[in-house]
Design an enzyme around this catalytic site. Structure first.
Site, PDB file in Angstrom:
ATOM      1  N   HIS A 119       0.800  -1.224   0.000  1.00 50.65           N
ATOM      2  CA  HIS A 119       0.000   0.000   0.000  1.00 50.65           C
ATOM      3  C   HIS A 119       0.836   1.278   0.000  1.00 50.65           C
ATOM      4  CE1 HIS A 119      -3.173  -2.703   2.138  1.00 50.65           C
ATOM      5  NE2 HIS A 119      -3.203  -2.861   0.838  1.00 50.65           N
TER       6      HIS A 119
HETATM    7  C1  LIG Z   1      -0.076  -7.591  -4.786  1.00 56.59           C
HETATM    8  C2  LIG Z   1      -1.008  -6.475  -4.351  1.00 56.59           C
HETATM    9  C3  LIG Z   1      -2.083  -6.779  -3.524  1.00 56.59           C
HETATM   10  C4  LIG Z   1      -2.955  -5.751  -3.125  1.00 56.59           C
HETATM   11  N1  LIG Z   1      -4.101  -6.083  -2.432  1.00 56.59           N
HETATM   12  C5  LIG Z   1      -5.044  -5.132  -2.242  1.00 56.59           C
HETATM   13  C6  LIG Z   1      -6.322  -5.477  -1.734  1.00 56.59           C
HETATM   14  O1  LIG Z   1      -6.629  -6.637  -1.465  1.00 56.59           O
HETATM   15  N2  LIG Z   1      -7.236  -4.488  -1.564  1.00 56.59           N
HETATM   16  C7  LIG Z   1      -6.947  -3.179  -1.856  1.00 56.59           C
HETATM   17  O2  LIG Z   1      -7.805  -2.316  -1.639  1.00 56.59           O
HETATM   18  N3  LIG Z   1      -5.727  -2.830  -2.312  1.00 56.59           N
HETATM   19  C8  LIG Z   1      -4.796  -3.770  -2.564  1.00 56.59           C
HETATM   20  N4  LIG Z   1      -3.604  -3.430  -3.123  1.00 56.59           N
HETATM   21  C9  LIG Z   1      -3.308  -2.005  -3.344  1.00 56.59           C
HETATM   22  C10 LIG Z   1      -4.094  -1.385  -4.496  1.00 56.59           C
HETATM   23  O3  LIG Z   1      -4.279  -2.316  -5.537  1.00 56.59           O
HETATM   24  C11 LIG Z   1      -3.343  -0.147  -4.989  1.00 56.59           C
HETATM   25  O4  LIG Z   1      -3.212   0.773  -3.925  1.00 56.59           O
HETATM   26  C12 LIG Z   1      -4.052   0.564  -6.119  1.00 56.59           C
HETATM   27  O5  LIG Z   1      -4.301  -0.332  -7.175  1.00 56.59           O
HETATM   28  C13 LIG Z   1      -3.194   1.736  -6.602  1.00 56.59           C
HETATM   29  O6  LIG Z   1      -3.822   2.348  -7.688  1.00 56.59           O
HETATM   30  P1  LIG Z   1      -3.062   3.429  -8.573  1.00 56.59           P
HETATM   31  O7  LIG Z   1      -4.042   3.890  -9.578  1.00 56.59           O
HETATM   32  O8  LIG Z   1      -2.429   4.415  -7.684  1.00 56.59           O
HETATM   33  O9  LIG Z   1      -1.857   2.650  -9.271  1.00 56.59           O
HETATM   34  P2  LIG Z   1      -1.882   1.357 -10.178  1.00 56.59           P
HETATM   35  O10 LIG Z   1      -3.173   0.643 -10.069  1.00 56.59           O
HETATM   36  O11 LIG Z   1      -0.656   0.589  -9.855  1.00 56.59           O
HETATM   37  O12 LIG Z   1      -1.828   1.923 -11.655  1.00 56.59           O
HETATM   38  C14 LIG Z   1      -0.751   2.593 -12.245  1.00 56.59           C
HETATM   39  C15 LIG Z   1      -0.765   2.266 -13.746  1.00 56.59           C
HETATM   40  O13 LIG Z   1       0.046   3.179 -14.432  1.00 56.59           O
HETATM   41  C16 LIG Z   1       0.855   2.493 -15.362  1.00 56.59           C
HETATM   42  N5  LIG Z   1       2.042   3.303 -15.570  1.00 56.59           N
HETATM   43  C17 LIG Z   1       2.994   3.611 -14.671  1.00 56.59           C
HETATM   44  N6  LIG Z   1       3.931   4.399 -15.218  1.00 56.59           N
HETATM   45  C18 LIG Z   1       3.555   4.617 -16.496  1.00 56.59           C
HETATM   46  C19 LIG Z   1       4.120   5.351 -17.574  1.00 56.59           C
HETATM   47  N7  LIG Z   1       5.255   6.024 -17.431  1.00 56.59           N
HETATM   48  N8  LIG Z   1       3.469   5.354 -18.772  1.00 56.59           N
HETATM   49  C20 LIG Z   1       2.295   4.690 -18.927  1.00 56.59           C
HETATM   50  N9  LIG Z   1       1.737   3.949 -17.934  1.00 56.59           N
HETATM   51  C21 LIG Z   1       2.353   3.925 -16.728  1.00 56.59           C
HETATM   52  C22 LIG Z   1       1.124   1.172 -14.671  1.00 56.59           C
HETATM   53  O14 LIG Z   1       1.562   0.177 -15.569  1.00 56.59           O
HETATM   54  C23 LIG Z   1      -0.220   0.871 -14.032  1.00 56.59           C
HETATM   55  O15 LIG Z   1      -1.071   0.197 -14.922  1.00 56.59           O
HETATM   56  C24 LIG Z   1      -2.710  -4.410  -3.530  1.00 56.59           C
HETATM   57  C25 LIG Z   1      -1.623  -4.117  -4.358  1.00 56.59           C
HETATM   58  C26 LIG Z   1      -0.780  -5.130  -4.777  1.00 56.59           C
HETATM   59  C27 LIG Z   1       0.371  -4.795  -5.679  1.00 56.59           C
END
Ligand SMILES: Cc1cc2nc3c(=O)[nH]c(=O)nc-3n(C[C@H](O)[C@H](O)[C@H](O)COP(=O)(O)OP(=O)(O)OC[C@H]3O[C@@H](n4cnc5c(N)ncnc54)[C@H](O)[C@@H]3O)c2cc1C
Length: 535
Positions: free
Chosen positions: A462
């Site tokens: 997280h």
């Molecule tokens: C293994 C794991 C288990 C988890 N379990 C849970 C759970 O059970 N419940 C829960 O609520 N949360 C859970 N989480 C946490 C939750 O999933 C994340 O906090 C949330 O998905 C973050 O969202 P985000 O949009 O910030 O980033 P992300 O969902 O990581 O999205 C970022 C996206 O941007 C893309 N990206 C990055 N840099 C670039 C670039 N330069 N150019 C183009 N694309 C790019 C990436 O490839 C990715 O697709 C878990 C996370 C992980 C990794």
């Protein structure tokens, strides 16, 4: 190529943004995702998550720098690199955190982010299987459902919690967060409900939404303090894209990386990495926070855990019925508990129970049969940072988590280890448990348990806070997620979270994206999305 909006990253936040912004046919929206399509079947079968955590085709597979308080170990940090981002590889537990978390955001300078303001947005996205209520919504894109299958060992875990003196709850997002119970999950009848599945897929029908996968954004195009678009490598070819507004949704590691690659950050640090500073901003990459987690493992006498399960039979059952162990999110049950160190009325430890032996993110395949309790410190006081070592966008940024750098966090982690052990010692497990594997009998007093934590603690995934929202010196975005001092640029993902919520971070990130999209639509000429009345 010109668009009204460019969204960088199709993760938890990016897919929601793309869906909402493209609701208005007048908006031309471009979504750029560094990873590929979410075609792998293990993404969609919930129990596949055990493999996804290590699958580099869908995962950035980051490592931290050596962690001084964790025996200089470099900790493994999986992050989704695929449509849906981390929501395509996560454990699907649906948790919003505690109402007071959001009130504290508002008190810290994030006007309009108190619980009463954010609650309607959680409900706006939600399609709650149990129906609508004071705290739950129906009809939203995000399916929130009960597990179709869970292990009898998860029932024992809940019973053990009650025997240890804690409450039982059937809803961690209900009026009271605390207690032991089964998690509700982001699943659609036994299938993972990532944001790509829930929000993006239906929106892709729209001609005004363009999605490019294998499109890695390398920098933001800045002209006189205005963001004009981005430069990206699309399937190996460099391309430039123009937009009225650019939104970074690359997650807590990649969004600050992109800002720094574009010359936005601490001038001295940027120069060290060979980047010309264009806009000074002290907070970029700072304020990194994460939930550190310690596992207690015990063996069981029989073979009723998920260890060494017949994967072929589980897969077949899943294909035929969408049920059975294949539909399990593995971290089926959990708890929110207030420890003796709790500083207010919020729980400060979260548990995830896994009816299998789980060590090192599942990378250490253990012999035998057993169970695991994950325990994490919900509100750590340690702060880390993301930095760059080079101006090469293809090089991973440096992650300094700085876990347990405060005495409070060290004491909390020992509390976590004690709690896991105490739950396994309850009567509910008496006839099935065998020996304790971790921490192991030799680790009893504070010092021994701390030594165990230093050797074994890992992330529970997280990370947040690296482009934090607010108005203080370290704030990167304002409460409408606009980057301070730069026009046409927002950050919208887990990186804007100013202080960690008391729970998992997917639902909060989706809520953040809902709000950001509504503001963007309000500001655009023709408004389509109607925000919830109470917000
Ligand atoms: C293994 C794991 C288990 C988890 N379990 C849970 C759970 O059970 N419940 C829960 O609520 N949360 C859970 N989480 C946490 C939750 O999933 C994340 O906090 C949330 O998905 C973050 O969202 P985000 O949009 O910030 O980033 P992300 O969902 O990581 O999205 C970022 C996206 O941007 C893309 N990206 C990055 N840099 C670039 C670039 N330069 N150019 C183009 N694309 C790019 C990436 O490839 C990715 O697709 C878990 C996370 C992980 C990794």
């Amino acid at each position: 190529m010109e668009y009204d909006y460019i969204i960088v990253g199709a993760g938890s936040a990016g897919c929601v943004l793309a869906a909402r912004l493209s609701e208005n046919p007048a908006n031309r929206v471009l979504l750029l995702e560094a990873g590929g399509r979410d075609r792998h079947p293990l993404i969609h079968m919930p129990a596949g998550l055990a493999r996804l955590a290590t699958m580099t085709s869908v995962n950035w597979s980051y490592y931290t720098q050596p962690e001084p308080e964790l025996n200089n170990r470099e900790l493994y940090w999986p992050r989704g690199k695929v449509l849906g981002g981390s929501s395509s590889i996560n454990a699907m537990c649906y948790c919003r955190g505690h109402a007071r978390d959001y009130d504290s955001w508002a008190e810290s300078g994030c006007a309009g982010w108190h619980w009463d303001a954010v609650k309607p947005w959680f409900m706006h996205s939600e399609d709650q299987q149990r129906g609508a209520s004071e705290l739950h919504g129906v009809g939203g894109e995000l399916k929130v459902q009960d597990l179709r299958y869970h292990s009898p060992l998860s029932e024992r875990f809940i019973e053990a919690g009650v025997q240890a003196g804690y409450a039982r709850t059937d809803d961690f997002n209900g009026p009271r967060q605390r207690g032991f119970g089964l998690y509700q999950v982001t699943q659609d009848n036994g299938r993972r409900c990532s944001t790509a599945y829930a929000f993006l897929r239906p929106a892709l029908e729209r001609p005004n939404l363009t999605l490019l996968t294998r499109a890695r954004v390398q920098s933001i195009r800045l002209e006189n303090g205005i963001a004009r678009g981005v430069v990206a490598t699309v399937k190996g070819r460099q391309q430039s894209f123009e937009a009225g507004e650019t939104v970074l949704a690359g997650g807590a590691i990649n969004s600050p990386q992109l800002l720094m690659l574009s010359g936005i950050g601490r001038p001295d640090d940027l120069r060290l990495a060979g980047i010309e500073p264009l806009h000074e901003m002290a907070g970029v990459g700072q304020n990194l926070q994460d939930h550190l987690d310690i596992c207690t493992l015990v063996g069981i006498k029989g073979k009723q855990s998920y260890d060494h399960i017949n994967e072929f039979m589980a897969g077949l059952r899943y294909l035929l019925t969408r049920g059975g162990p294949g539909s399990s999110n593995v971290a089926e049950a959990g708890a929110f508990v207030a420890s003796d160190l709790a500083q207010d009325d919020r729980p400060d430890i979260q548990l995830h129970f896994v009816p299998a032996l789980l060590d090192d993110h599942g990378r250490n395949r253990m012999e035998g049969y057993g169970m695991t309790i994950h325990a994490c410190n919900l509100r750590p006081t340690s702060r880390g940072e993301i930095r760059l070592s080079t101006d090469n966008p293809d090089q991973a940024p440096l992650i300094f988590a700085r876990y347990m750098s405060t005495e409070f966090d060290r004491r909390m982690m020992v509390e976590c280890a004690r709690l896991g052990r105490r739950i396994f010692e309850q009567e509910a497990f008496a006839d099935c448990r065998s020996q304790e594997i971790f921490p192991g009998a030799q680790h009893q007093d504070y010092e021994a348990l701390l030594e165990f934590v230093r050797r074994k603690a890992e992330t529970i995934y997280h990370p947040v806070g690296t482009c934090k929202m607010g108005s203080d010196d370290l704030a990167v975005v304002d409460p409408q997620l606009r980057v301070h001092g730069i026009d046409g640029l927002r950050v919208c993902d887990a990186s804007i979270i100013p202080s960690l919520v008391s729970g998992n971070t997917n639902a909060p990130t989706i809520m953040i994206a809902e709000r950001c999209a509504a503001w963007m639509l309000e500001n655009s000429k023709s408004r389509q999305s109607v925000p919830p009345a109470a917000a």
